[in-house]
Design a protein around this motif. Structure first.
Motif, PDB file in Angstrom:
ATOM      1  N   ALA A 211       0.843  -1.200   0.000  1.00  0.00           N
ATOM      2  CA  ALA A 211       0.000   0.000   0.000  1.00  0.00           C
ATOM      3  C   ALA A 211       0.875   1.245   0.000  1.00  0.00           C
ATOM      4  O   ALA A 211       1.958   1.256   0.590  1.00  0.00           O
ATOM      5  N   VAL A 212       0.382   2.278  -0.676  1.00  0.00           N
ATOM      6  CA  VAL A 212       1.036   3.590  -0.698  1.00  0.00           C
ATOM      7  C   VAL A 212       0.106   4.581  -0.018  1.00  0.00           C
ATOM      8  O   VAL A 212      -1.080   4.688  -0.381  1.00  0.00           O
ATOM      9  N   ILE A 213       0.623   5.282   0.976  1.00  0.00           N
ATOM     10  CA  ILE A 213      -0.172   6.260   1.731  1.00  0.00           C
ATOM     11  C   ILE A 213       0.424   7.644   1.508  1.00  0.00           C
ATOM     12  O   ILE A 213       1.585   7.896   1.842  1.00  0.00           O
ATOM     13  N   LEU A 263       4.186   7.077   2.412  1.00  0.00           N
ATOM     14  CA  LEU A 263       4.595   5.883   3.133  1.00  0.00           C
ATOM     15  C   LEU A 263       4.373   4.661   2.252  1.00  0.00           C
ATOM     16  O   LEU A 263       3.378   4.582   1.522  1.00  0.00           O
ATOM     17  N   LEU A 264       5.284   3.722   2.330  1.00  0.00           N
ATOM     18  CA  LEU A 264       5.171   2.441   1.635  1.00  0.00           C
ATOM     19  C   LEU A 264       5.005   1.349   2.674  1.00  0.00           C
ATOM     20  O   LEU A 264       5.895   1.120   3.493  1.00  0.00           O
ATOM     21  N   LEU A 265       3.854   0.684   2.653  1.00  0.00           N
ATOM     22  CA  LEU A 265       3.600  -0.442   3.548  1.00  0.00           C
ATOM     23  C   LEU A 265       3.907  -1.719   2.780  1.00  0.00           C
ATOM     24  O   LEU A 265       3.168  -2.092   1.851  1.00  0.00           O
ATOM     25  N   ASP A 266       4.978  -2.379   3.153  1.00  0.00           N
ATOM     26  CA  ASP A 266       5.423  -3.585   2.470  1.00  0.00           C
ATOM     27  C   ASP A 266       4.684  -4.796   3.032  1.00  0.00           C
ATOM     28  O   ASP A 266       4.838  -5.144   4.206  1.00  0.00           O
ATOM     29  N   ASP A 267       3.831  -5.411   2.183  1.00  0.00           N
ATOM     30  CA  ASP A 267       3.068  -6.594   2.558  1.00  0.00           C
ATOM     31  C   ASP A 267       2.246  -6.341   3.816  1.00  0.00           C
ATOM     32  O   ASP A 267       2.451  -6.978   4.868  1.00  0.00           O
ATOM     33  N   PRO A 268       1.283  -5.401   3.737  1.00  0.00           N
ATOM     34  CA  PRO A 268       0.453  -5.121   4.920  1.00  0.00           C
ATOM     35  C   PRO A 268      -0.367  -6.336   5.317  1.00  0.00           C
ATOM     36  O   PRO A 268      -0.760  -7.170   4.483  1.00  0.00           O
ATOM     37  N   VAL A 269      -0.652  -6.442   6.608  1.00  0.00           N
ATOM     38  CA  VAL A 269      -1.392  -7.587   7.143  1.00  0.00           C
ATOM     39  C   VAL A 269      -2.884  -7.336   6.943  1.00  0.00           C
ATOM     40  O   VAL A 269      -3.513  -6.601   7.696  1.00  0.00           O
ATOM     41  N   GLY A 270      -3.436  -7.918   5.903  1.00  0.00           N
ATOM     42  CA  GLY A 270      -4.869  -7.795   5.652  1.00  0.00           C
ATOM     43  C   GLY A 270      -5.228  -6.491   4.954  1.00  0.00           C
ATOM     44  O   GLY A 270      -4.496  -5.497   5.034  1.00  0.00           O
ATOM     45  N   PRO A 271      -6.378  -6.454   4.289  1.00  0.00           N
ATOM     46  CA  PRO A 271      -6.800  -5.269   3.540  1.00  0.00           C
ATOM     47  C   PRO A 271      -7.155  -4.076   4.408  1.00  0.00           C
ATOM     48  O   PRO A 271      -7.222  -2.949   3.918  1.00  0.00           O
ATOM     49  N   ILE A 304      -4.868   6.773  -0.166  1.00  0.00           N
ATOM     50  CA  ILE A 304      -4.288   5.421  -0.141  1.00  0.00           C
ATOM     51  C   ILE A 304      -4.536   4.729  -1.473  1.00  0.00           C
ATOM     52  O   ILE A 304      -5.658   4.745  -1.994  1.00  0.00           O
ATOM     53  N   SER A 305      -3.491   4.121  -2.029  1.00  0.00           N
ATOM     54  CA  SER A 305      -3.629   3.217  -3.172  1.00  0.00           C
ATOM     55  C   SER A 305      -2.987   1.884  -2.800  1.00  0.00           C
ATOM     56  O   SER A 305      -2.087   1.841  -1.949  1.00  0.00           O
TER      57      SER A 305
END
Length: 616
Positions: A211-213, A263-271, A304-305
């Motif tokens: 995810a990109v925030i 922010l880059l969330l690498d492999d976020p836990v769940g949608p 957020i994308s």
């Protein structure tokens, strides 16, 4: 006679002997001189050699490159730079050392490859990179070459090395500056996109998500303007630290510039995790921050994308998070939005509209319509407002509320505003030449136009070019733009008034005017915003506001003009409250030029007797 013969022979013999002796002496003297000259030359040559050797030794000692020579595997010479490189406190610590011990086993292969048969061969090849080992065991990266030489009548190897420590540190600093934001120490846009690209590839291979925030601070400009840039910078550093606390070590927080963070969330836990992180960010930003001894609450708009739902390209994901952030701002700020396809369609439509505006200027697709302004005391048309319309061949008649905001955001409004001024003055000149009864024509001034302190010069030159008297032109300024920089606004207004034109404050009641400044504005009219007129007959608060604005205008010696008058009931109440002028659909919609000319020529208006009866 016979007795004399021996004497003669002896005499000749003696003469030959003397001659031979003299020739020998002459030859000896000559050889002695030659030997003397040779000796002098040898001494001179030796002196020259000694001098050359001294210069060479001085050069070797002063050169910044480390030079050491080894013969039979032992160091027999080293210059001061070599002592420094290897950490030798005295020559004895280095001289006599095993030459191979100065290079770790892992680098000896490179050393052999970088050693050549002579200096000429070495100079034709680039230096190789390897490590040398200091006497204290620390490894140092160097550029190296070696060559075979004769030293002290022995076959030897001369080694030359340049310490790369400072260069590597400089390169590392340059690389850091190229990839990081110097104010906050966070990765910059380039590094963020690089990491995002690699993370997308890994997610594609492993079937994972990311995810990109996108975070944009709300009203950050106000902090810079009121406290100064130093406190603005301090706030950005605080925000950077807070954002890092909102994510994991494996995630990335970057600053794109200004007050924009991503922010880059690498492999976020769940949608649901990106939304939870956005809420966490909002909560942390909402904590009051101490700046200049005062508490300040900073909020942020967040977009957020996600991958793979919203695309598989780094630039695309960043742009879509940006689009979602702007949607969050439009929704009231201090919140977050996920990207949707509907947002993309709206952006595409906006881009098409902006491109159409550029073409409209080039193709002369804009036209002016005119809405009369009626004096309630006499019922006569005493003015008109020129309103911009866009007749697009592709889109049809585009409503102003649809294209004006786009023109303002793209800064096309300045060029369009100049076109309106030019067209208004040209129309007034054309009507006057045709004998049309003139009334003052009002045009709207956008904030970016008013920010140009040369607006008075533009107005004056346009009036003069079309030979239009200033009394026929009126400028309407929105309440908000005149309050951004009141002192400069007052100075510009005074210069405009000096030309002889009329000034009005438009949409009054919506811009939170400071009344202490309002009384200094050299304006002629206050125009009551149509949002209050619309609720006049059924919202008591709107009626109270209109009454207050009319009284305020009269107390300042100004005329009160009500916009958006659409019903007879509104007209009655405004007349009863002493409003001076009205403008709206009840009397006339905005009309094209031909209809406005006919209206002016006919002298049509409101019946003042009827108004008096109705108000009674």
């Amino acid at each position: 006679m016979t007795a004399d013969v021996p004497d003669t022979v002896i005499s000749r013999s003696l003469m030959r002997e003397r001659t031979a002796r003299k020739e020998a002496e002459t030859l000896l003297e000559q050889k002695s001189r030659e030997l003397y000259d040779i000796n002098l030359n040898l001494r001179s040559l030796n002196a020259h050699l000694e001098e050359s050797e001294g210069r060479y030794r001085t050069l070797v000692e002063m050169i910044p490159d480390a030079i050491w020579i080894h013969s039979a595997g032992r160091v027999v010479f080293a210059n001061p730079a070599a002592y420094t490189l290897f950490g030798a406190n005295t020559p004895e610590h280095l001289l006599g050392t095993d030459a191979l011990s100065l290079v770790p086993a892992s680098s000896r292969h490179q050393m052999l490859e970088g050693t050549y048969s002579d200096i000429a061969a070495a100079q034709c090849q680039p230096r190789c990179s390897l490590q040398v080992e200091r006497l204290d065991g620390r490894l140092v990266e160097v550029e190296f070459f070696g060559c075979a030489i004769r030293f002290d009548n022995a076959d030897s190897i001369m080694n030359v090395a340049r310490d790369l420590t400072e260069r590597r540190a400089h390169e590392k600093a340059m690389e850091y500056q190229a990839t990081h934001d110097l104010l906050t120490g966070l990765p910059n846009r380039a590094l963020f996109l690089d990491r995002l690209t690699h993370t997308i590839r890994r997610a594609e291979r492993h079937g994972s998500r990311l995810a990109v925030i996108f975070v944009d601070l709300d009203k950050f400009k106000a902090v810079n303007d009121t406290l100064g840039h130093s406190f603005g910078d301090e706030l950005l550093r605080i925000v950077a630290a807070e954002l890092k606390l909102c994510v994991r070590e494996s995630d990335t927080v970057a600053r794109l510039g200004g007050d924009e963070f991503v922010l880059l969330l690498d492999d976020p836990v769940g949608p649901t995790m990106p939304g939870a992180i956005a809420e966490r960010i909002g909560a942390r930003l909402g904590v009051p921050v101490m700046l200049a001894g005062q508490e300040h609450i900073v909020t942020g708009s967040i977009g957020i994308s996600t991958y793979p739902e919203d695309g598989g390209d780094a630039e695309v994901l960043l742009r879509q998070a940006d689009i979602a952030m702007y949607r969050a701002k439009e929704s009231g700020r201090n919140g977050f939005q996920f990207f949707t396809e509907e947002m993309q369609r709206r952006i595409d439509a906006r881009v098409a509209l902006e491109q159409g505006l550029y073409r409209a200027l080039q193709r002369n697709e804009f036209v002016l319509h005119y809405q009369p302004q009626v004096d309630l005391a006499s019922g006569r048309v005493i003015g008109m407002e020129a309103l911009l319309r866009w007749q697009s061949p592709e889109l049809g008649l585009v409503p102003p509320m649809q294209f004006i905001p786009v023109a303002e955001e793209s800064n096309l409004i300045v060029t369009i505003g100049q076109w309106v001024l030019e067209q208004a003055c040209a129309t007034l000149r054309r009507w006057q030449n045709s004998g049309v009864p003139l009334v003052p024509m009002a045009i709207n001034v956008a904030a970016s136009q008013f920010a140009n302190q040369d607006l008075d010069k533009l107005v004056r030159s346009t009036l003069e070019r079309h030979a239009v008297a200033p009394r026929w032109l009126s400028l309407e300024l929105t309440e908000g733009l005149s309050m951004e920089d009141p002192e400069s606004s007052i100075a510009l207004m005074n210069r405009l008034k000096a030309i002889g034109i009329t000034l009005s404050i438009d949409d009054f009641g919506t811009g939170y005017s400071n009344l202490s400044y309002l009384k200094r504005f050299p304006v002629d009219k206050l125009k009551i915003d149509q949002s209050f007129t619309r609720g006049l007959t059924f919202v008591p608060e709107d009626g109270a506001i209109i009454t207050a604005v009319i009284r305020l205008a009269h107390s300042l010696g100004l005329r009160a003009v009500a916009e958006g008058v659409e019903t007879i009931e509104q007209l009655r109440m405004l007349t009863a409250e002493g409003c001076d002028e009205i403008q709206g659909y009840y009397f006339s919609r905005p009309v094209p030029e031909e209809e406005m000319i006919a209206m002016l020529q006919s002298g049509i208006g409101l019946d003042p007797a009827m108004l008096g009866n109705q108000s009674a």
